[in-house]
Design a protein around this motif. Structure first.
Motif, short mmCIF file in Angstrom:
data_model
loop_
_atom_site.label_atom_id
_atom_site.label_comp_id
_atom_site.label_asym_id
_atom_site.label_seq_id
_atom_site.Cartn_x
_atom_site.Cartn_y
_atom_site.Cartn_z
N LEU A 10 -7.67 1.82 23.42
CA LEU A 10 -8.85 1.09 22.94
C LEU A 10 -8.66 -0.40 23.22
CD1 LEU A 10 -9.26 2.76 19.41
CD2 LEU A 10 -10.62 3.22 21.45
N ASN A 50 -4.40 8.49 18.29
CA ASN A 50 -4.59 7.85 16.98
C ASN A 50 -3.85 6.51 16.96
OD1 ASN A 50 -5.10 7.24 14.35
ND2 ASN A 50 -4.17 9.09 13.48
N PRO A 51 -4.59 5.40 17.06
CA PRO A 51 -3.94 4.09 17.25
C PRO A 51 -3.22 3.59 16.00
CG PRO A 51 -6.30 3.81 16.99
CD PRO A 51 -6.05 5.29 17.01
N LEU A 52 -2.33 2.62 16.21
CA LEU A 52 -1.49 2.10 15.13
C LEU A 52 -1.96 0.72 14.66
CD1 LEU A 52 1.96 2.84 16.83
CD2 LEU A 52 0.67 4.33 15.26
N ILE A 53 -1.62 0.38 13.41
CA ILE A 53 -1.92 -0.95 12.87
C ILE A 53 -0.74 -1.87 13.19
CG2 ILE A 53 -2.27 -2.28 10.76
CD1 ILE A 53 -3.53 0.25 9.53
N VAL A 107 -10.06 -4.65 12.43
CA VAL A 107 -10.10 -4.18 13.82
C VAL A 107 -10.84 -5.25 14.62
CG1 VAL A 107 -10.93 -2.40 15.40
CG2 VAL A 107 -9.96 -1.76 13.18
N ARG A 157 2.66 12.44 15.82
CA ARG A 157 1.30 11.93 15.71
C ARG A 157 0.58 12.03 17.04
NH1 ARG A 157 -0.69 7.27 12.24
NH2 ARG A 157 -2.24 6.10 13.39
N THR A 188 0.83 -1.21 0.00
CA THR A 188 0.00 0.00 0.00
C THR A 188 0.87 1.26 0.00
OG1 THR A 188 -0.15 -0.06 2.42
CG2 THR A 188 -1.93 -1.13 1.16
N THR A 224 -7.03 -4.18 6.68
CA THR A 224 -6.76 -4.16 8.12
C THR A 224 -8.04 -4.51 8.85
OG1 THR A 224 -4.99 -2.52 7.96
CG2 THR A 224 -6.14 -2.67 10.07
N ARG A 268 -12.18 3.01 7.10
CA ARG A 268 -11.39 3.76 6.12
C ARG A 268 -11.44 2.99 4.81
NH1 ARG A 268 -4.96 4.53 6.98
NH2 ARG A 268 -4.94 2.31 6.44
N ARG A 287 -2.97 -6.42 10.44
CA ARG A 287 -2.91 -6.67 9.01
C ARG A 287 -1.71 -7.53 8.65
NH1 ARG A 287 -1.49 -4.43 3.83
NH2 ARG A 287 0.09 -2.80 3.98
N ALA A 304 -5.98 -3.14 15.65
CA ALA A 304 -6.02 -3.19 14.19
C ALA A 304 -4.86 -4.07 13.72
CB ALA A 304 -5.90 -1.78 13.61
N PRO A 360 2.58 2.75 11.30
CA PRO A 360 1.76 3.74 10.61
C PRO A 360 2.44 4.07 9.29
CG PRO A 360 3.12 4.82 12.23
CD PRO A 360 3.43 3.35 12.34
N SER A 361 1.77 4.78 8.42
CA SER A 361 2.42 5.25 7.21
C SER A 361 3.62 6.11 7.61
CB SER A 361 1.44 6.03 6.35
OG SER A 361 0.78 7.01 7.12
N GLY A 399 -8.00 8.23 11.99
CA GLY A 399 -7.59 8.55 10.62
C GLY A 399 -8.72 9.15 9.84
O1 TXA Z 1 -1.81 0.51 4.38
C1 TXA Z 1 -1.71 0.80 5.56
O2 TXA Z 1 -2.63 0.56 6.39
C2 TXA Z 1 -0.41 1.44 6.04
C3 TXA Z 1 0.71 0.44 5.87
C4 TXA Z 1 2.02 0.94 6.40
O3 TXA Z 1 0.35 -0.78 6.47
N1 TXA Z 1 -0.53 1.90 7.38
C5 TXA Z 1 -1.31 2.96 7.71
O4 TXA Z 1 -1.27 3.28 9.05
O5 TXA Z 1 -1.97 3.57 6.91
P1 TXA Z 1 -1.82 4.65 9.64
O6 TXA Z 1 -1.37 4.68 11.04
O7 TXA Z 1 -1.39 5.77 8.78
O8 TXA Z 1 -3.37 4.47 9.61
C6 TXA Z 1 -3.98 3.57 10.54
C7 TXA Z 1 -5.46 3.74 10.55
C8 TXA Z 1 -5.86 5.03 11.19
O9 TXA Z 1 -6.99 5.55 10.52
C9 TXA Z 1 -6.21 4.58 12.61
O10 TXA Z 1 -7.07 5.46 13.24
C10 TXA Z 1 -6.85 3.23 12.34
O11 TXA Z 1 -6.06 2.68 11.31
N2 TXA Z 1 -6.79 2.34 13.51
C11 TXA Z 1 -5.69 1.77 14.04
N3 TXA Z 1 -6.02 1.05 15.14
C12 TXA Z 1 -7.34 1.17 15.31
C13 TXA Z 1 -8.27 0.67 16.27
N4 TXA Z 1 -7.88 -0.09 17.29
N5 TXA Z 1 -9.57 1.00 16.12
C14 TXA Z 1 -9.97 1.77 15.08
N6 TXA Z 1 -9.13 2.28 14.14
C15 TXA Z 1 -7.84 1.99 14.25
#
Ligand code: TXA
Ligand code: MG
Length: 319
Positions: A109, A55-58, A92, A51, A28, A90, A189, A115, A113, A136-137, A220
């Motif tokens: 939370l 804002n949580p991480l994947i 959740v 950040r 991605t 991804t 998203r 993937r 998330a 994260p990105s 996000g």
């Molecule tokens: O394609 C992608 O998803 C890329 C690549 C690097 O894997 N990663 C990415 O991460 O876009 P980031 O941090 O830019 O976006 C993560 C999204 C955010 O919208 C965040 O709020 C949401 O995932 N997210 C993460 N953990 C969550 C959770 N526990 N509940 C709801 N949303 C979550």
């Protein structure tokens, strides 16, 4: 910045296990990776990106078994994982109490998330590290996501121990984020897996959680995000003075100072792959703004339009 040789991947895995941050390619966008079980590494990710902590991480893992070790999978999750992983989806899910994943990852939370990325370098790195890797990105918060190693270098530079170079990302927009913690699946998203494809196997997906309706469930979803420095004008049908054009399809518009075409043959996958790199290329102060032609709201077009709307959103809500 290092080409993605086997040695570089091994070195990157060692750095991750030592608590350092490594940027790596996924199909991605490029991710800024850190050991998800290490609180200090997670704090370093938030700091490097500037950040907001809420804002949580994947969390990225190498396969479904590794995902099942950190989160609970119901039948829907198993089906989605079987059909779309490895790939740009991804999920959740509810975190397992014994996951070992830092609480900073999910910003308090109960959901996590998760993937499994498809890019061969990401796969190799995850197999080598044998740890869940939060990523994260690899851009500064609020900026356009990086789709080349050079973008990462320009954005984060010194903030990372290593940038693994795997060339341009094929999908080009971030993963689709699907919440499976409630009765009906909810799209948090739009991204690299089309909503239509998810609905074909999971039935109706709730899209009411669309961006900005209320306090974001997925932060996000905040409005201005993915923003170039120049103002962005959507659904352009004619030129304004000094503007650059981001075109789509065979019939472009005359009178712009510069023009890049997301896909002359009108292909949404090609447009997604070009989106962030072309936004970056047009984001030059010699232009008065970036005008974008209409993109169909279907398939990957949903993800493209979502990112473009954020790029065009009023900047005062920006993060
Ligand atoms: O394609 C992608 O998803 C890329 C690549 C690097 O894997 N990663 C990415 O991460 O876009 P980031 O941090 O830019 O976006 C993560 C999204 C955010 O919208 C965040 O709020 C949401 O995932 N997210 C993460 N953990 C969550 C959770 N526990 N509940 C709801 N949303 C979550
Ligand atoms: Mg991001």
């Amino acid at each position: 910045m290092r080409p993605g040789t086997a040695e570089a991947v091994e070195r990157a895995a060692d750095l991750l296990l030592a608590g350092k941050l490594v940027a790596f390619p996924t199909e991605t966008v490029y991710g800024l990776g850190g050991d998800a079980t290490n609180d200090a590494a997670m704090a370093a990710i938030f700091a490097a990106k500037d950040r907001p902590r809420f804002n949580p991480l994947i969390v990225h893992v190498c396969d479904v078994a590794a995902a099942e070790a950190i989160a609970r999978f119901d039948d829907r999750a198993q089906l989605a994982a079987r059909l779309f992983w490895p790939g740009p989806l991804t999920l959740v899910l509810t975190r397992r109490p014994d996951s070992g994943v830092s609480l900073l990852v999910s910003a308090g939370l109960d959901a996590l998330a998760v993937r499994v990325p498809a890019h061969p370098l990401a796969q190799q790195l995850l197999y080598c590290a044998r740890r869940p890797i939060a990523a994260p990105s690899a851009n500064r918060s609020g900026r356009v996501s990086p789709t080349t190693a050079q973008h990462v270098g320009a954005d984060l530079g010194d903030g990372v121990a290593m940038i693994l170079d795997g060339g341009p990302c094929h999908v080009g927009v971030e993963s689709t984020v699907l919440d499976l913690t409630s009765a009906r699946p909810a799209l948090l998203r739009p991204g690299g897996v089309a909503l239509e494809d998810l609905e074909r196997v999971l039935g109706r997906v709730d899209v009411a959680a669309a961006p900005d309706r209320h306090a974001p469930r997925s932060p996000g979803q905040l409005s201005s995000h993915y923003a170039p420095a120049l103002p962005v004008r959507l659904d352009a049908t004619s030129a304004r003075a000094g503007e650059a054009l981001l075109a789509f399809g065979a019939e472009t518009l005359p009178g712009f100072a510069e023009m890049l075409n997301l896909s002359p043959r009108g292909d949404l996958a090609e447009a997604a792959a070009n989106l962030f790199a072309m936004l970056r290329r047009l984001d030059r102060l010699e232009f008065s703004g970036i005008a974008v032609m209409p993109i169909p709201e279907e398939g990957l077009g949903r993800a493209i339009n979502d990112r473009l709307r954020r790029a065009a959103a009023p900047r005062d809500t920006r993060r």
